[in-house]
Write a protein that holds these residues in place. Structure first.
Motif, PDB file in Angstrom:
ATOM      1  N   LEU A 138      -7.091 -30.333  36.915  1.00 30.90           N
ATOM      2  CA  LEU A 138      -6.995 -29.019  36.278  1.00 30.90           C
ATOM      3  C   LEU A 138      -5.728 -28.917  35.437  1.00 30.90           C
ATOM      4  N   ALA A 139      -4.614 -29.395  35.970  1.00 30.07           N
ATOM      5  CA  ALA A 139      -3.359 -29.342  35.218  1.00 30.07           C
ATOM      6  C   ALA A 139      -3.462 -30.176  33.944  1.00 30.07           C
ATOM      7  N   ALA A 140      -4.072 -31.357  34.046  1.00 29.26           N
ATOM      8  CA  ALA A 140      -4.240 -32.200  32.861  1.00 29.26           C
ATOM      9  C   ALA A 140      -5.119 -31.517  31.828  1.00 29.26           C
ATOM     10  N   ALA A 141      -6.156 -30.835  32.290  1.00 24.00           N
ATOM     11  CA  ALA A 141      -7.068 -30.140  31.372  1.00 24.00           C
ATOM     12  C   ALA A 141      -6.346 -29.041  30.613  1.00 24.00           C
ATOM     13  N   LEU A 142      -5.563 -28.240  31.324  1.00 22.20           N
ATOM     14  CA  LEU A 142      -4.847 -27.144  30.668  1.00 22.20           C
ATOM     15  C   LEU A 142      -3.749 -27.687  29.755  1.00 22.20           C
ATOM     16  N   MET A 143      -3.060 -28.737  30.202  1.00 18.31           N
ATOM     17  CA  MET A 143      -1.986 -29.306  29.393  1.00 18.31           C
ATOM     18  C   MET A 143      -2.514 -30.001  28.145  1.00 18.31           C
ATOM     19  N   PRO A 146      -9.894 -17.813  26.265  1.00 16.21           N
ATOM     20  CA  PRO A 146     -11.189 -18.452  26.509  1.00 16.21           C
ATOM     21  C   PRO A 146     -11.146 -19.975  26.449  1.00 16.21           C
ATOM     22  N   VAL A 147     -10.176 -20.536  25.737  1.00 20.60           N
ATOM     23  CA  VAL A 147     -10.044 -21.995  25.680  1.00 20.60           C
ATOM     24  C   VAL A 147      -9.638 -22.544  27.046  1.00 20.60           C
ATOM     25  N   LEU A 148      -8.639 -21.937  27.661  1.00 19.46           N
ATOM     26  CA  LEU A 148      -8.183 -22.382  28.973  1.00 19.46           C
ATOM     27  C   LEU A 148      -9.255 -22.171  30.031  1.00 19.46           C
ATOM     28  N   CYS A 149      -9.970 -21.077  29.910  1.00 20.99           N
ATOM     29  CA  CYS A 149     -11.080 -20.815  30.824  1.00 20.99           C
ATOM     30  C   CYS A 149     -12.129 -21.919  30.697  1.00 20.99           C
ATOM     31  N   ALA A 150     -12.426 -22.318  29.468  1.00 17.34           N
ATOM     32  CA  ALA A 150     -13.405 -23.374  29.223  1.00 17.34           C
ATOM     33  C   ALA A 150     -12.962 -24.702  29.834  1.00 17.34           C
ATOM     34  N   MET A 151     -11.679 -25.031  29.715  1.00 20.40           N
ATOM     35  CA  MET A 151     -11.195 -26.294  30.256  1.00 20.40           C
ATOM     36  C   MET A 151     -11.323 -26.333  31.774  1.00 20.40           C
ATOM     37  N   ALA A 152     -11.056 -25.213  32.443  1.00 17.29           N
ATOM     38  CA  ALA A 152     -11.219 -25.161  33.897  1.00 17.29           C
ATOM     39  C   ALA A 152     -12.688 -25.344  34.279  1.00 17.29           C
ATOM     40  N   LYS A 153     -13.585 -24.756  33.500  1.00 17.57           N
ATOM     41  CA  LYS A 153     -15.025 -24.909  33.768  1.00 17.57           C
ATOM     42  C   LYS A 153     -15.457 -26.365  33.624  1.00 17.57           C
ATOM     43  N   LEU A 154     -14.959 -27.033  32.606  1.00 18.15           N
ATOM     44  CA  LEU A 154     -15.308 -28.437  32.403  1.00 18.15           C
ATOM     45  C   LEU A 154     -14.865 -29.300  33.581  1.00 18.15           C
ATOM     46  N   VAL A 155     -13.673 -29.046  34.100  1.00 15.22           N
ATOM     47  CA  VAL A 155     -13.182 -29.807  35.246  1.00 15.22           C
ATOM     48  C   VAL A 155     -14.061 -29.569  36.465  1.00 15.22           C
ATOM     49  N   LEU A 156     -14.366 -28.312  36.753  1.00 15.20           N
ATOM     50  CA  LEU A 156     -15.139 -27.997  37.953  1.00 15.20           C
ATOM     51  C   LEU A 156     -16.546 -28.573  37.881  1.00 15.20           C
ATOM     52  N   ALA A 157     -17.175 -28.510  36.697  1.00 14.00           N
ATOM     53  CA  ALA A 157     -18.499 -29.103  36.539  1.00 14.00           C
ATOM     54  C   ALA A 157     -18.446 -30.602  36.808  1.00 14.00           C
ATOM     55  N   ASP A 158     -17.418 -31.256  36.279  1.00 10.19           N
ATOM     56  CA  ASP A 158     -17.264 -32.694  36.459  1.00 10.19           C
ATOM     57  C   ASP A 158     -17.045 -33.042  37.926  1.00 10.19           C
TER      58      ASP A 158
END
Length: 354
Positions: free
Chosen positions: A230-235, A330-342
């Protein structure tokens, strides 16, 4: 160029530049049968598109209309690659002609030039914040999958220009200017943005993201911890300069007895861990915060160098945000969603806890 694919099973690959013909992407790994349409993805894209949001955001007006190219049939994902494209329609590349040889402070101009030997100076090319439109589209696909599992992800701005919210209402944030976490902050933020814009300067802020309904057990030992992913996704979002999980930096000032989340018959007594223990989801709400830097394109005179090493002064023209908030929310929200789906799909593949 490497580094354009995110995820291990649920993957998003993106392409395009700020002033090119279009941006787009391909989502691989989405299970078949997920309800999906251009309209449902468009709802998410509309939250970040330029040309809206008041004095904090750029005057560039882009409809950001998505066109699905593959992977969806009769309103359902087919299990094959989901391709999409979003055309650029309001480029003004001539705004950047005067700085094609000059490095803008705070931007990636110098590093791109050093790495590749050339760069797209029109709005930053691939390093532009406009690149994030493809992330939001991919996140919308991830959200459709997560919805079938009862997992929801929301985000809100909790601080802007040093003015912090005193409470957090994520559901209401979707209907407030700036995606503000509370009503009381909106007017103060609007005045702060107005004052700073008049000075030719920019602002930063803090965004909070929370995920509910995440089952116990997501995340892998050591290098693929859920919080690390998650941290990598947001960063990976250009405006982000810091990430906190749960108590974050405040935990460093606590005693162990204060920071530990006691376990009771009724559940955890607190959530300083942010819903993640030893890199694995605990079943609690996942809580993340991202620190957003001020937009580096400012109207004030700055000292810099050109690509020949000559000292220069520069005033950055063009159309720019005063603050990445609200459009980064919404960009950060999207990145968290991508991580959780994965991570859900990784858990299924391993057959652990299923």
């Amino acid at each position: 160029m490497a580094g354009n694919t995110f995820g291990s099973i649920f993957k998003l690959t993106t392409f395009g530049e700020s002033h090119g013909p279009a941006l787009g992407g391909v989502v691989d790994g989405c299970p078949a049968g997920i309800a999906l349409s251009e309209a449902s993805i468009q709802t998410e894209l509309d939250k970040r598109r330029p040309g809206q949001g008041g004095p904090a955001v750029t005057a560039r007006s882009e409809p950001d209309r998505i066109r699905l190219l593959s992977g969806v049939f009769e309103g359902r994902s087919t299990g094959t690659s989901i391709g999409f494209i979003i055309e650029n329609t309001d480029q003004r590349s001539h705004d950047y002609g005067e700085i094609k040889d000059v490095f803008r402070p705070g931007h990636g101009d110098m590093t791109y030039q050093a790495k590749y030997g050339l760069r797209d100076y029109r709005g930053g090319g691939r390093s532009s914040g406009r690149e994030t439109v493809s992330r939001v589209a991919g996140g919308a696909v991830a959200a459709a999958f997560l919805q079938t599992l009862g997992i929801t992800v929301r985000a809100a701005a909790v601080e802007l220009g040093g003015i912090a919210c005193q409470s957090v209402d994520l559901e209401g944030a979707e209907h407030r200017p700036f995606f503000a976490a509370e009503d009381d902050a909106v007017l103060r933020w609007q005045e702060r943005v107005k004052d700073v814009a008049a000075q030719g300067d920019t602002l930063g802020g803090i965004v909070e993201i929370r995920a509910c309904g995440v089952p116990v057990g997501l995340g892998e030992p050591v290098f693929d911890k859920l919080d690390a992913r998650l941290a990598a996704a947001l960063m990976s979002v250009g405006a982000v300069k810091g990430v906190e999980i749960g108590g974050g930096f405040a935990a460093s000032r606590m005693l162990g007895s204060e920071n530990n989340d006691a376990m009771l018959d009724s559940g955890f007594a607190s959530n300083n861990a942010g819903g993640i223990l030893a890199g694995i989801s605990s079943g609690q709400e996942i809580v993340l915060r991202a620190a957003i830097k001020p937009i580096p394109s400012i109207a004030l005179e700055q000292r810099t160098l050109d690509r020949f090493g000559t000292a220069r002064t520069i005033r950055v023209g063009g159309r720019h945000d005063i603050c990445a908030i609200p459009r980064v929310v919404p960009v950060l929200c999207a990145m968290a969603k991508l991580v959780l789906a994965d991570m859900v799909l990784l858990q299924r593949r391993m057959g652990v806890g299923t």
